[in-house]
Design a protein around this motif. Structure first.
Motif, mmCIF file in Angstrom:
data_model
loop_
_atom_site.group_PDB
_atom_site.id
_atom_site.type_symbol
_atom_site.label_atom_id
_atom_site.label_comp_id
_atom_site.label_asym_id
_atom_site.label_seq_id
_atom_site.Cartn_x
_atom_site.Cartn_y
_atom_site.Cartn_z
ATOM 1 N N LYS A 16 0.836 -1.205 0.000
ATOM 2 C CA LYS A 16 0.000 0.000 0.000
ATOM 3 C C LYS A 16 0.874 1.260 0.000
ATOM 4 O O LYS A 16 0.592 2.214 -0.728
ATOM 5 N N GLU A 19 2.206 1.779 -3.421
ATOM 6 C CA GLU A 19 1.165 2.287 -4.311
ATOM 7 C C GLU A 19 0.949 3.785 -4.097
ATOM 8 O O GLU A 19 0.825 4.545 -5.054
ATOM 9 N N GLY A 64 -7.930 8.172 -12.389
ATOM 10 C CA GLY A 64 -8.054 6.716 -12.330
ATOM 11 C C GLY A 64 -7.023 6.096 -11.407
ATOM 12 O O GLY A 64 -7.329 5.179 -10.641
ATOM 13 N N HIS A 65 -5.812 6.587 -11.466
ATOM 14 C CA HIS A 65 -4.744 6.101 -10.595
ATOM 15 C C HIS A 65 -5.094 6.385 -9.137
ATOM 16 O O HIS A 65 -4.931 5.530 -8.261
ATOM 17 N N ILE A 67 -8.072 6.785 -7.789
ATOM 18 C CA ILE A 67 -9.165 5.902 -7.376
ATOM 19 C C ILE A 67 -8.639 4.495 -7.126
ATOM 20 O O ILE A 67 -9.039 3.836 -6.166
ATOM 21 N N GLY A 68 -7.709 4.044 -7.965
ATOM 22 C CA GLY A 68 -7.117 2.726 -7.774
ATOM 23 C C GLY A 68 -6.334 2.609 -6.473
ATOM 24 O O GLY A 68 -6.320 1.561 -5.835
ATOM 25 N N VAL A 69 -5.690 3.685 -6.072
ATOM 26 C CA VAL A 69 -4.868 3.670 -4.863
ATOM 27 C C VAL A 69 -5.694 3.955 -3.609
ATOM 28 O O VAL A 69 -5.590 3.260 -2.607
ATOM 29 N N GLY A 71 -9.220 4.477 -3.484
ATOM 30 C CA GLY A 71 -10.612 4.041 -3.496
ATOM 31 C C GLY A 71 -11.534 5.164 -3.929
ATOM 32 O O GLY A 71 -11.119 6.318 -4.079
ATOM 33 N N THR A 72 -12.798 4.828 -4.101
ATOM 34 C CA THR A 72 -13.754 5.805 -4.623
ATOM 35 C C THR A 72 -14.263 6.763 -3.558
ATOM 36 O O THR A 72 -14.781 7.823 -3.874
#
Length: 99
Positions: A16, A19, A64-65, A67-69, A71-72
């Protein structure tokens, strides 16, 4: 000696952190490159503002990156609401104490 679950937790936390670090590197590159493109665009062809195309395209990828790391619900999650409420309550308490 660490138990297997502690080691697994360490690996998960380490992943994590990598990321998050990767996202911030991506964000820094975005800011630097887009700033350079804005400078070039405004200096040499200010009539046509073409820098907005890479700004928007790369920006979508950056979102997008993120959100991927993260979350929404990274901005307005329930946890965020609770923290903000507590923060404002403490701020009011400090104001009332200082009067």
């Amino acid at each position: 000696m660490e138990s297997k679950s502690e080691y697994e937790n360490y690996l998960k936390a380490s992943k994590k952190v990598k990321e998050i670090k990767g996202f911030y590197i991506h964000l820094l590159c975005y800011v630097l490159v887009i700033s350079f493109l804005v400078f070039i665009n405004l200096k040499y062809s200010p009539i046509h503002l073409w820098f907005i195309y890479p700004l928007a395209g790369w920006g979508i990828g950056l979102i997008g990156h993120a959100i991927g790391v993260f979350g929404t619900d990274m901005l307005f999650s329930k946890n965020w609401e609770q923290r903000k409420i507590k923060e404002f309550m403490e701020e009011e308490k400090r104001k009332n104490t200082n009067l």
